[in-house]
Design a protein around this motif. Structure first.
Motif, PDB file in Angstrom:
ATOM      1  N   SER A  63      91.815 -47.361 -41.550  1.00  0.00           N
ATOM      2  CA  SER A  63      91.419 -46.003 -41.208  1.00  0.00           C
ATOM      3  C   SER A  63      91.169 -45.222 -42.491  1.00  0.00           C
ATOM      4  N   TYR A  99      78.632 -49.707 -38.619  1.00  0.00           N
ATOM      5  CA  TYR A  99      79.387 -50.436 -39.629  1.00  0.00           C
ATOM      6  C   TYR A  99      79.516 -49.586 -40.885  1.00  0.00           C
ATOM      7  N   CYS A 126      83.189 -53.254 -42.134  1.00  0.00           N
ATOM      8  CA  CYS A 126      83.998 -52.962 -40.955  1.00  0.00           C
ATOM      9  C   CYS A 126      83.147 -52.374 -39.845  1.00  0.00           C
ATOM     10  N   ARG A 127      83.461 -52.770 -38.612  1.00  0.00           N
ATOM     11  CA  ARG A 127      82.819 -52.212 -37.426  1.00  0.00           C
ATOM     12  C   ARG A 127      83.602 -50.983 -36.990  1.00  0.00           C
ATOM     13  N   VAL A 128      82.924 -49.857 -36.879  1.00  0.00           N
ATOM     14  CA  VAL A 128      83.594 -48.624 -36.458  1.00  0.00           C
ATOM     15  C   VAL A 128      83.990 -48.756 -34.994  1.00  0.00           C
ATOM     16  N   ARG A 148      86.291 -42.674 -33.744  1.00  0.00           N
ATOM     17  CA  ARG A 148      86.274 -41.501 -34.628  1.00  0.00           C
ATOM     18  C   ARG A 148      87.138 -40.458 -33.925  1.00  0.00           C
ATOM     19  N   VAL A 180      88.527 -42.114 -38.986  1.00  0.00           N
ATOM     20  CA  VAL A 180      87.685 -43.226 -38.562  1.00  0.00           C
ATOM     21  C   VAL A 180      88.541 -44.483 -38.551  1.00  0.00           C
ATOM     22  N   ALA A 214      88.303 -48.551 -38.104  1.00  0.00           N
ATOM     23  CA  ALA A 214      87.276 -49.570 -38.235  1.00  0.00           C
ATOM     24  C   ALA A 214      87.919 -50.949 -38.341  1.00  0.00           C
TER      25      ALA A 214
END
Length: 169
Positions: free
Chosen positions: A59, A77, A127-129, A132, A141, A143
């Motif tokens: 995060s 990402y 990283c894939r989000v 949020r 965020v 991820a």
């Protein structure tokens, strides 16, 4: 039992108090990058946190007033880059308002998932989000790491007392 009068003077909570307290907290320095319609965006963070190993989650916080927020708010990402003690100027570039952060001398390439990847950092993740989370005028965020490279030797860049520092010893 200790009486409250035995404690040194204290302050009521405020933005200044929080800043003063966290100046005592040494933090690692990272740069977060993302790609968007306007091109690459990136900013320096000291709020990077390892949240979970399974699944591998990190995060970081970002102000919605940050010029990078529009890109991060839409990105699927992001790149997370751990800076080395030799990268104080890179950290400063990604902090500077109005700077072209991806112009020379920044050394970077288009990485996996279209994420800008900074060269010469100690380690990086793509990283894939996954979320949020609103926090007043900030967003936290979350991820999930999908790939990365932890292999560059070196020592981390730290931020303490309002300036960049290196580990001693």
């Amino acid at each position: 039992m200790t009486a409250i009068s035995d404690f040194p003077p204290f302050q009521n909570a405020s933005a200044d108090l929080l800043r003063s307290v966290f100046r005592q907290h040494a933090a690692g320095v990272a740069v977060v990058t993302a790609n968007g319609a306007a091109g690459p965006a990136g900013f320096t963070v000291t709020s990077l946190t390892s949240v979970s190993a399974e699944p591998p989650l990190v995060s970081f916080g970002i102000s919605i007033a940050n010029s990078c927020w529009p890109t991060v708010s839409e990105a699927s990402y992001v790149g997370v880059h751990i800076l080395g003690e030799h990268q104080q100027e890179l950290a400063a570039i990604f902090t500077r308002s109005g700077a072209d952060r991806f112009a020379a001398p920044t050394d970077w390439r288009n990485g996996p998932k279209g994420v800008p990847v900074l060269n010469g950092v100690l380690a990086w993740l793509v990283c894939r989000v996954v979320a949020r989370v609103p926090a007043e005028a900030q967003r936290i965020v979350l991820a999930e790491a999908v790939l990365g490279d932890p292999t560059r030797p070196g020592r981390p860049l730290l931020y303490h007392q309002g300036r960049y520092n290196a580990l001693c010893g």
